[in-house]
Scaffold this motif. Sequence first.
Motif, short mmCIF file in Angstrom:
data_model
loop_
_atom_site.label_atom_id
_atom_site.label_comp_id
_atom_site.label_asym_id
_atom_site.label_seq_id
_atom_site.Cartn_x
_atom_site.Cartn_y
_atom_site.Cartn_z
N UNK A 1 -22.44 42.74 46.36
CA UNK A 1 -22.67 41.66 45.41
C UNK A 1 -22.92 40.33 46.13
N UNK A 2 -22.37 40.20 47.32
CA UNK A 2 -22.52 38.97 48.11
C UNK A 2 -22.90 39.35 49.54
N UNK A 3 -23.39 38.38 50.27
CA UNK A 3 -23.74 38.58 51.68
C UNK A 3 -22.47 38.94 52.46
N UNK A 4 -22.55 39.98 53.28
CA UNK A 4 -21.41 40.42 54.07
C UNK A 4 -21.43 39.75 55.44
N UNK A 5 -20.25 39.46 55.96
CA UNK A 5 -20.15 38.89 57.31
C UNK A 5 -20.38 40.01 58.33
N UNK A 6 -20.63 39.62 59.56
CA UNK A 6 -20.81 40.62 60.63
C UNK A 6 -19.55 41.46 60.80
N UNK A 7 -18.39 40.84 60.65
CA UNK A 7 -17.12 41.56 60.77
C UNK A 7 -16.98 42.61 59.66
N UNK B 1 -28.48 49.32 56.66
CA UNK B 1 -29.51 48.51 56.01
C UNK B 1 -28.83 47.84 54.82
N UNK B 2 -28.61 46.54 54.95
CA UNK B 2 -27.83 45.80 53.96
C UNK B 2 -28.73 45.03 53.02
N UNK B 3 -28.31 44.98 51.75
CA UNK B 3 -29.01 44.15 50.79
C UNK B 3 -28.00 43.59 49.79
N UNK B 4 -28.31 42.45 49.24
CA UNK B 4 -27.45 41.80 48.26
C UNK B 4 -28.00 42.10 46.87
N UNK C 1 -26.63 41.00 43.27
CA UNK C 1 -25.61 40.25 42.53
C UNK C 1 -25.21 40.92 41.21
N UNK C 2 -26.03 41.84 40.71
CA UNK C 2 -25.68 42.52 39.47
C UNK C 2 -24.50 43.47 39.64
N UNK C 3 -24.13 43.77 40.89
CA UNK C 3 -22.99 44.66 41.14
C UNK C 3 -21.66 43.99 40.80
N UNK C 4 -21.64 42.68 40.71
CA UNK C 4 -20.47 41.85 40.41
C UNK C 4 -19.49 41.84 41.59
N UNK C 5 -19.16 42.99 42.11
CA UNK C 5 -18.26 43.12 43.25
C UNK C 5 -18.32 44.55 43.76
N UNK C 6 -17.72 44.81 44.91
CA UNK C 6 -17.73 46.16 45.46
C UNK C 6 -19.01 46.48 46.21
N UNK C 7 -19.18 47.77 46.50
CA UNK C 7 -20.32 48.23 47.30
C UNK C 7 -20.95 49.47 46.69
N UNK C 8 -22.21 49.67 47.00
CA UNK C 8 -22.89 50.93 46.75
C UNK C 8 -23.46 51.36 48.09
N UNK C 9 -23.05 52.55 48.56
CA UNK C 9 -23.49 53.05 49.86
C UNK C 9 -24.23 54.36 49.65
N UNK C 10 -25.43 54.45 50.24
CA UNK C 10 -26.22 55.68 50.16
C UNK C 10 -26.56 56.14 51.57
N UNK C 11 -26.20 57.39 51.86
CA UNK C 11 -26.61 58.05 53.10
C UNK C 11 -27.24 59.36 52.68
N UNK C 12 -28.51 59.50 52.96
CA UNK C 12 -29.30 60.65 52.50
C UNK C 12 -29.17 60.78 50.99
#
Length: 177
Positions: A114-120, A141-144, A146-157
């Motif tokens: 939902x927001x830009x992630x830091x390098x850490x 491969x990171x992208x922002x 904002x409709x996610x509100x919070x959390x992450x969506x991770x896709x591998x294959x």
Amino acid sequence: MAKQVSMTYGSALFEVALENNSLDAVLEEVLFVKQTFVENEELTKFLFHPNIEKQEKVNVIKNVYQGKVSDEIVGLMTMMVEKDRQRDIFSVFDYVIGAIKEEKGIGIAYISSAVELSDEQKKKIEKKLLDTTEYQEIEGNYQVDSSLIGGLVIRIQDTVVDSSLKTQIANLSKTLL
């Protein structure tokens, strides 16, 4: 249909690279060819133009790439042009890149937040992915979004892990209704 085409042609090139023990060279050449198309928009337009003869396109591919990349890649591109599959060249190359990276133990992860992630934060995510998968390396491969509100969506294959608030709210809404 396009996925089947990319898998058919891509698998053939990948198998040849595997047999010839030239995965690194083929990966480098495929990335080079893709980059030349990105940098030279006119070449892409020429290759995709419907009114230009196939033989003329084949000649241009040979003139541009002969001696710069392997005969297998030049042959693959010319064969695809001859079979009117030039629009699938990029998806074939993407398939080959993915297959080679998979063979080398490199996972390609698409991570939306939902927001830009830091390098850490990115390093922590990649470490967690390395700990929970069999990959030796993760290419994030990171992208922002904002409709996610919070959390992450991770896709591998074909695997998707969705811990976004948007999905949790939608699931809660379904449960309440």
